[in-house]
Every structure is written in C-alpha cells, then in structure tokens.
Write a protein that holds these residues in place. Structure first.
Motif, PDB file in Angstrom:
ATOM      1  N   GLN A 160      44.807  23.366  38.887  1.00 38.44           N
ATOM      2  CA  GLN A 160      43.684  22.980  39.728  1.00 38.44           C
ATOM      3  C   GLN A 160      43.621  21.466  39.855  1.00 38.44           C
ATOM      4  N   ALA A 161      42.923  21.016  40.872  1.00 37.75           N
ATOM      5  CA  ALA A 161      42.710  19.586  41.068  1.00 37.75           C
ATOM      6  C   ALA A 161      41.390  19.377  41.800  1.00 37.75           C
ATOM      7  N   ARG A 162      40.719  18.301  41.458  1.00 35.60           N
ATOM      8  CA  ARG A 162      39.483  17.912  42.153  1.00 35.60           C
ATOM      9  C   ARG A 162      39.664  16.496  42.650  1.00 35.60           C
ATOM     10  N   TYR A 163      39.213  16.244  43.864  1.00 33.51           N
ATOM     11  CA  TYR A 163      39.353  14.926  44.464  1.00 33.51           C
ATOM     12  C   TYR A 163      37.997  14.445  44.945  1.00 33.51           C
ATOM     13  N   LYS A 164      37.860  13.131  44.962  1.00 36.47           N
ATOM     14  CA  LYS A 164      36.635  12.518  45.430  1.00 36.47           C
ATOM     15  C   LYS A 164      37.043  11.278  46.225  1.00 36.47           C
ATOM     16  N   ARG A 165      36.336  11.033  47.324  1.00 35.81           N
ATOM     17  CA  ARG A 165      36.633   9.859  48.129  1.00 35.81           C
ATOM     18  C   ARG A 165      36.050   8.622  47.442  1.00 35.81           C
ATOM     19  N   ASP A 166      36.879   7.563  47.299  1.00 35.07           N
ATOM     20  CA  ASP A 166      36.389   6.336  46.664  1.00 35.07           C
ATOM     21  C   ASP A 166      35.727   5.429  47.703  1.00 35.07           C
ATOM     22  N   THR A 167      35.317   4.247  47.280  1.00 35.98           N
ATOM     23  CA  THR A 167      34.588   3.335  48.171  1.00 35.98           C
ATOM     24  C   THR A 167      35.444   2.827  49.326  1.00 35.98           C
ATOM     25  N   ASN A 168      36.774   2.881  49.177  1.00 29.86           N
ATOM     26  CA  ASN A 168      37.679   2.470  50.259  1.00 29.86           C
ATOM     27  C   ASN A 168      37.972   3.602  51.232  1.00 29.86           C
ATOM     28  N   GLY A 169      37.493   4.793  50.921  1.00 26.75           N
ATOM     29  CA  GLY A 169      37.747   5.946  51.780  1.00 26.75           C
ATOM     30  C   GLY A 169      38.971   6.753  51.383  1.00 26.75           C
ATOM     31  N   ASP A 170      39.664   6.347  50.307  1.00 26.43           N
ATOM     32  CA  ASP A 170      40.832   7.081  49.828  1.00 26.43           C
ATOM     33  C   ASP A 170      40.400   8.193  48.887  1.00 26.43           C
ATOM     34  N   PHE A 171      41.178   9.283  48.897  1.00 33.69           N
ATOM     35  CA  PHE A 171      40.921  10.358  47.947  1.00 33.69           C
ATOM     36  C   PHE A 171      41.560  10.006  46.614  1.00 33.69           C
ATOM     37  N   LYS A 172      40.796  10.170  45.558  1.00 37.73           N
ATOM     38  CA  LYS A 172      41.281   9.955  44.196  1.00 37.73           C
ATOM     39  C   LYS A 172      41.030  11.216  43.402  1.00 37.73           C
ATOM     40  N   GLU A 173      41.993  11.543  42.555  1.00 39.01           N
ATOM     41  CA  GLU A 173      41.836  12.712  41.710  1.00 39.01           C
ATOM     42  C   GLU A 173      40.792  12.425  40.642  1.00 39.01           C
ATOM     43  N   VAL A 174      39.936  13.400  40.395  1.00 38.90           N
ATOM     44  CA  VAL A 174      38.876  13.288  39.411  1.00 38.90           C
ATOM     45  C   VAL A 174      39.207  14.220  38.259  1.00 38.90           C
ATOM     46  N   ASP A 175      39.125  13.699  37.054  1.00 39.20           N
ATOM     47  CA  ASP A 175      39.396  14.515  35.875  1.00 39.20           C
ATOM     48  C   ASP A 175      38.364  15.626  35.796  1.00 39.20           C
ATOM     49  N   HIS A 176      38.842  16.838  35.560  1.00 40.33           N
ATOM     50  CA  HIS A 176      37.919  17.973  35.507  1.00 40.33           C
ATOM     51  C   HIS A 176      37.157  18.061  34.199  1.00 40.33           C
ATOM     52  N   ASN A 177      37.580  17.298  33.191  1.00 43.80           N
ATOM     53  CA  ASN A 177      36.891  17.333  31.897  1.00 43.80           C
ATOM     54  C   ASN A 177      35.788  16.288  31.878  1.00 43.80           C
ATOM     55  N   ILE A 178      34.585  16.706  31.519  1.00 44.49           N
ATOM     56  CA  ILE A 178      33.498  15.733  31.440  1.00 44.49           C
ATOM     57  C   ILE A 178      33.466  15.060  30.073  1.00 44.49           C
ATOM     58  N   PHE A 179      34.139  15.668  29.091  1.00 46.20           N
ATOM     59  CA  PHE A 179      34.223  15.077  27.772  1.00 46.20           C
ATOM     60  C   PHE A 179      35.625  14.542  27.580  1.00 46.20           C
ATOM     61  N   GLU A 180      35.735  13.357  27.017  1.00 46.07           N
ATOM     62  CA  GLU A 180      37.052  12.790  26.756  1.00 46.07           C
ATOM     63  C   GLU A 180      37.676  13.528  25.580  1.00 46.07           C
ATOM     64  N   GLU A 181      38.902  14.010  25.801  1.00 42.00           N
ATOM     65  CA  GLU A 181      39.604  14.740  24.764  1.00 42.00           C
ATOM     66  C   GLU A 181      40.491  13.779  23.980  1.00 42.00           C
ATOM     67  N   PRO A 182      40.741  14.078  22.702  1.00 39.04           N
ATOM     68  CA  PRO A 182      41.627  13.202  21.918  1.00 39.04           C
ATOM     69  C   PRO A 182      43.046  13.244  22.487  1.00 39.04           C
ATOM     70  N   ALA A 183      43.749  12.159  22.301  1.00 40.51           N
ATOM     71  CA  ALA A 183      45.122  12.075  22.796  1.00 40.51           C
ATOM     72  C   ALA A 183      46.022  13.066  22.057  1.00 40.51           C
ATOM     73  N   ILE A 184      46.953  13.610  22.795  1.00 40.90           N
ATOM     74  CA  ILE A 184      47.960  14.503  22.223  1.00 40.90           C
ATOM     75  C   ILE A 184      49.160  13.647  21.877  1.00 40.90           C
ATOM     76  N   ILE A 185      49.671  13.805  20.674  1.00 41.21           N
ATOM     77  CA  ILE A 185      50.833  13.015  20.256  1.00 41.21           C
ATOM     78  C   ILE A 185      52.000  13.960  20.035  1.00 41.21           C
ATOM     79  N   LEU A 186      53.102  13.677  20.745  1.00 37.07           N
ATOM     80  CA  LEU A 186      54.314  14.510  20.612  1.00 37.07           C
ATOM     81  C   LEU A 186      55.046  14.174  19.348  1.00 37.07           C
TER      82      LEU A 186
END
Length: 186
Positions: A160-186
């Motif tokens: 899935q993907a969510r996009y939102k138009r920024d102030t310049n009129g370009d579409f930018k992808e918006v993170d679907h998570n409202i909470f920041e998740e910890p980094a995954i380390i390989l």
C-alpha cells in the motif's frame, strides 16, 4: 521514474546471486573482481532508484546495516585512495550501522572502494567511503551482509501507499505509521 519494479528487483536478485557464488570461491581473478565491483555498484543504484520511485515498503526505510567504521588519519586523494592502511586507522575498528539509503549513496559516490579477502583469498567484504566522507571515515561491510540486504530489497513487496500533495503541489509519499518504529538492523 520506475513504473514496474519487478524487472529491477529480478536484476537485483541476479546480482546478489552472482556475488554469493563468487564469495564462495578463493583466488578471485581480476575479471571476477571487476564483475563483483559492478554488481555492488549496480545493486546500490537499483536500490536507490527503487526508493526514489516509492517502490519499496515503509519498513525498508528504517533498515540499517551492520558496518565497521575507521577514522581518517591522512588526507585522501587520487594518488593514495587505495592505500587505506596509510590513510585510515585500521587498528581501531568502530562497530556501527548505516541506513540502507545512505549506504547506497556512499557506494554510488564512492571515492574509495577496496575489496577485503580472508585467509583463503575468498572475498569477505569491502571498504568504501564517499567523495564527501573520504577525509572523515572509511566503512567496511561484510559481503554476506550486503548480499542479505540486496535479497531483502529484491523480495520486498509494497502492499500500500499513501500520498499527500505538498506546498509545491507535488505528491509526496506519507508514512502510514503514526508511531515511529525502532530501526531494523540487519
């Protein structure tokens, strides 16, 4: 812009398989070394392009890779870039991590790139640093970790993907998570 990510991910998978096969053998020829170098650089480019085209899942944005850092001790230039034992303090490794996107950028813009071999002359990893970081730090990544990262990206499925138009009129992808998740380390 990439429309269909599948051909790019298939190529990334092929490149990681090639690196895996070469890493299993000792006494790498110059031809194989060049082939590995190209596979690493092209893999980094593919991964960066997939990120830029928003073709990778949100989870991959938080992946960091295990690396080792070394401090710079002498100015690095076109005449000494390959003498890493003279320009960096290889006696004092610093365990660290590097975000996958930054790792790819450093490889694409690498000023230093030197393979490392084990006692059997098998490829075990590579040293690298970018043109901008060359007089700060040198990084080392094990080849098995790079292959693992490339395979994770090649097998990633964006659902899935969510996009939102920024102030310049370009579409930018918006993170679907409202909470920041910890980094995954390989």
């Amino acid at each position: 812009m990439i429309f269909d990510s599948l051909p790019w991910k298939k190529e990334l998978h092929k490149l990681s398989e090639r690196l895996h096969k070469v890493s299993l053998h000792s006494k790498m020829s110059e031809t194989k070394a060049v082939s590995c170098e190209k596979a690493i650089f092209i893999s980094a480019y593919i991964i960066r392009k997939l990120f830029e085209a928003s073709k990778l899942s949100y989870e991959l944005k938080s992946i960091s890779c295990q690396i080792t850092k070394y401090s710079n001790v002498k100015y690095v230039d076109l005449l000494n870039w390959h003498n890493i034992n003279q320009t960096f303090d290889l006696n004092h490794p610093i365990p660290s991590t590097l975000n996958i996107k930054r790792l790819c950028n450093y490889l694409i813009h690498s000023f230093v790139f030197v393979f490392s071999y084990d006692e059997n002359d098998s490829l075990c990893g590579f040293y690298f640093t970018s043109d901008r970081e060359k007089n700060k730090e040198l990084y080392f990544m094990q080849i098995k970790d790079f292959i693992k990262m490339a395979q994770i990206v090649a097998n990633d499925e964006k659902m899935q993907a969510r996009y939102k138009r920024d102030t310049n009129g370009d579409f930018k992808e918006v993170d679907h998570n409202i909470f920041e998740e910890p980094a995954i380390i390989l």
